[in-house]
Scaffold this motif. Sequence first.
Motif, PDB file in Angstrom:
ATOM      1  N   LEU A 213       1.107  -1.235   0.012  1.00 31.84           N
ATOM      2  CA  LEU A 213      -0.001  -0.013   0.203  1.00 31.84           C
ATOM      3  C   LEU A 213       0.894   1.139   0.022  1.00 31.84           C
ATOM      4  O   LEU A 213       1.865   1.353   0.841  1.00 31.84           O
ATOM      5  CB  LEU A 213      -0.739   0.044   1.098  1.00 31.84           C
ATOM      6  CG  LEU A 213      -1.880  -1.158   1.332  1.00 31.84           C
ATOM      7  CD1 LEU A 213      -2.647  -0.966   2.771  1.00 31.84           C
ATOM      8  CD2 LEU A 213      -3.012  -1.138   0.048  1.00 31.84           C
ATOM      9  N   THR A 214       0.550   2.296  -0.812  1.00 31.80           N
ATOM     10  CA  THR A 214       1.341   3.385  -0.720  1.00 31.80           C
ATOM     11  C   THR A 214       1.164   4.427   0.448  1.00 31.80           C
ATOM     12  O   THR A 214      -0.030   4.364   0.848  1.00 31.80           O
ATOM     13  CB  THR A 214       1.006   4.518  -2.003  1.00 31.80           C
ATOM     14  OG1 THR A 214      -0.345   4.509  -2.146  1.00 31.80           O
ATOM     15  CG2 THR A 214       1.595   3.423  -3.234  1.00 31.80           C
ATOM     16  N   TYR A 215       2.001   4.968   0.982  1.00 31.21           N
ATOM     17  CA  TYR A 215       2.289   5.894   2.101  1.00 31.21           C
ATOM     18  C   TYR A 215       1.608   7.166   1.492  1.00 31.21           C
ATOM     19  O   TYR A 215       2.185   7.769   0.655  1.00 31.21           O
ATOM     20  CB  TYR A 215       3.554   5.941   2.742  1.00 31.21           C
ATOM     21  CG  TYR A 215       3.620   7.210   3.564  1.00 31.21           C
ATOM     22  CD1 TYR A 215       3.061   6.652   4.942  1.00 31.21           C
ATOM     23  CD2 TYR A 215       4.093   8.526   3.536  1.00 31.21           C
ATOM     24  CE1 TYR A 215       3.164   7.845   6.039  1.00 31.21           C
ATOM     25  CE2 TYR A 215       4.187   9.293   4.212  1.00 31.21           C
ATOM     26  CZ  TYR A 215       3.714   9.089   5.643  1.00 31.21           C
ATOM     27  OH  TYR A 215       3.951  10.113   6.807  1.00 31.21           O
ATOM     28  N   ASP A 216       0.427   7.709   2.200  1.00 35.10           N
ATOM     29  CA  ASP A 216      -0.110   8.900   1.654  1.00 35.10           C
ATOM     30  C   ASP A 216      -0.203   9.708   2.806  1.00 35.10           C
ATOM     31  O   ASP A 216      -0.916   9.600   3.915  1.00 35.10           O
ATOM     32  CB  ASP A 216      -1.707   8.569   1.010  1.00 35.10           C
ATOM     33  CG  ASP A 216      -2.183  10.031   0.735  1.00 35.10           C
ATOM     34  OD1 ASP A 216      -1.519  10.943   0.814  1.00 35.10           O
ATOM     35  OD2 ASP A 216      -3.481   9.641   0.270  1.00 35.10           O
ATOM     36  N   GLU A 217       0.668  10.908   2.499  1.00 32.55           N
ATOM     37  CA  GLU A 217       0.811  11.958   3.637  1.00 32.55           C
ATOM     38  C   GLU A 217      -0.315  12.532   3.996  1.00 32.55           C
ATOM     39  O   GLU A 217      -0.352  12.881   5.381  1.00 32.55           O
ATOM     40  CB  GLU A 217       1.805  12.977   2.915  1.00 32.55           C
ATOM     41  CG  GLU A 217       2.852  13.479   4.052  1.00 32.55           C
ATOM     42  CD  GLU A 217       3.824  14.413   3.582  1.00 32.55           C
ATOM     43  OE1 GLU A 217       3.508  14.985   2.268  1.00 32.55           O
ATOM     44  OE2 GLU A 217       5.020  14.391   3.976  1.00 32.55           O
TER      45      GLU A 217
END
Lengths: 373, 373
Positions: A213-217
């Motif tokens: 899963l991509t890290y979304d700030e």
Amino acid sequence: MKGSSITIVDIAKKLNISKSTVSRALTNNPNVNPETRQKVLALADQLAYQPNMLSIGLRTNKTKTIGIVVPELISSFYPTVMAGAQEAAAQRGFSVLTASCNENYATEVANSKVMLANCVDGVLVSITKETINYDHWMTFYRRGIPIVFFDRVCGEMMVPKVVVSDYESSFNAVAHLVASGRKRIAHLTGPAQMLIMQKRLNGYRAALNKHGLTYDESLVIDTDLNVTNVKMQVKYLLEQKQPVDAIFAVNDAIAMEAVQVLKKMNKRVPEDIAVVGFGDHYGSGFADPALTTIAVPNREMGKTAMSLLLSLMDKEPASWKPITRILDGELVVRQSTIKPEPMVSYVSSYPGVFQMNSLHNREFSDDKKLKAI
Amino acid sequence: MKGSSITIVDIAKKLNISKSTVSRALTNNPNVNPETRQKVLALADQLAYQPNMLSIGLRTNKTKTIGIVVPELISSFYPTVMAGAQEAAAQRGFSVLTASCNENYATEVANSKVMLANCVDGVLVSITKETINYDHWMTFYRRGIPIVFFDRVCGEMMVPKVVVSDYESSFNAVAHLVASGRKRIAHLTGPAQMLIMQKRLNGYRAALNKHGLTYDESLVIDTDLNVTNVKMQVKYLLEQKQPVDAIFAVNDAIAMEAVQVLKKMNKRVPEDIAVVGFGDHYGSGFADPALTTIAVPNREMGKTAMSLLLSLMDKEPASWKPITRILDGELVVRQSTIKPEPMVSYVSSYPGVFQMNSLHNREFSDDKKLKAI
DNA sequence: CTGTTAGCGCCTTCAT
DNA sequence: ATGAAGGCGCTAACAG
């Protein structure tokens, strides 16, 4: 007409011996006639003699009291740690001088001075959310007064610490969310300068990463540990073009508040949004829905920290090693992440009864491995 | 090479003046040249001088520390009281020496001695469930050390106390159950020698009486404040030929446990059985179902007790009046007694945010009125 | 306004 | 095995 307390002199006079002998008898000094000792002890007991800790402290530079400084007393976490610490202290004849800082840096500094002024033999410290300067605690270090940080530790000082496995526990919490099918996992965090927050954030990131899963700030929001912010922040998370389906909160108070807000907004927990907390505070177990969280052995933490501190006092300051003891947190899966199963076995949710299983400690000989996290 | 702390002598030497002058300057003694004072203060500040409370205590017989002795640290109640007390103490420059007794009488006695040995200027005390002998606290009274009891007070000693309106609050709780149509109301109480239990029991009885319900001894069960007993006791209550339709528990922990047991036994709360607690402990608000309970101003209680105690210290022991301050508890109606309404307004259940309204104190000049209850 | 002295209760050499 | 003396850091008379 206050009945003043009995002193060594009083006993000496009544027995017609010197006060030094009385003192010796009372302090298990071997150089005293057994008979004399008996007489002294008997009279002391009869008169309900209580040694004056002030003068003993003044004379010996040892007060047999340990200072405990905590950031707040609102959640059940610190009181429980304190209870454990106090118990461990009492076992070795130490008293405990406590002070709470209300999450206020200036108060923390003031409290540190109180501890100094009262000549505590050592301090157990967990810092406020505001603390970024540690000069006041360095003073203890410089003076050879042992100091042990717990939970909210100070990264800069090379002193013993007791923490929970923040990184791993966070990782597990988030991994659990992923395993239950969540894709957009938000993180309600706290002040970025706090080590504890950094570690939990890192654990969150790593778990996302590990599972593709991509890290979304924009899904990581600082609550400043203030529940009043949560309402607005949860709303914000729901208004995202790609709304979140899970929230990992940095502690249970924040998590519980998030659940309340979600319910109020007619979101179902866990069906629409799963929520995980951290700490397993009192009450989280019988909330609606019961909160999935990380159980932290808080009483154990207090005991461990106090034992560590007391063990330091037997050794030379030069030999003190900045050991960091890591107590394992344990993921407790409850209904805020998983729909209730048909059969649930009965478990008392009262903390005095709750059984924590498989809590083993690990130990590092210095801070480096920890920092590497 | 421990950097020892700065003393008055150090300052005196550096300034080449007498230590008494330094002492005077530091203690706001008017008889000191303003210039001298400035120099002393400046140097003290620069050297980070910390007065040694031990020697001050030894010399003046005043330690500026207050002892707080509580029966336990498991529920959120006492920590919160302590937090309030500590805050009030800090405002007047007092530190706090704390000790928990784990509901153990012997520990309480030991703790009282610790307080004595540490020469506290006063004590705040809430007794254990075992305590029936008060000699150890009488010692304080005899020595002119002010003592204030709170919550779990001692009936025999004529000293100031701070309590909640146990009788009235219980009355209200039970009246509420009656109003919601309950006829067979059980009471889970605690050790009978505890004043607090007696008052709550009396309130329960009075409410039944007032509303034409007969008092049935078999519906009053002593839990000994031990949650592990509750399971069996609730079962017993349900097995009565005329089963109960409501339970009034003497505190929230017991109440929560009762709810858990009932749910496990497939009883609906509140439809089948209503449950009311006492204390509004942290967590009761977001339990499932949310617990109807008596909200007690615990932080306020700590503040009040500490203020009372500190005010005593300004007066002569002879003039101390055994005032009993009564803080009103407030019935908080939640879902454990009333089926949830369609619309529920949003209220934060986090204690830091929770607003307690209309908490006014009353005051009696002696214990008689209280005992009359 | 400042300095001198004594002592709070205890422990700890140093004598005996 | 015991006694006498000194001092921990500070304040509170008592002088000047």
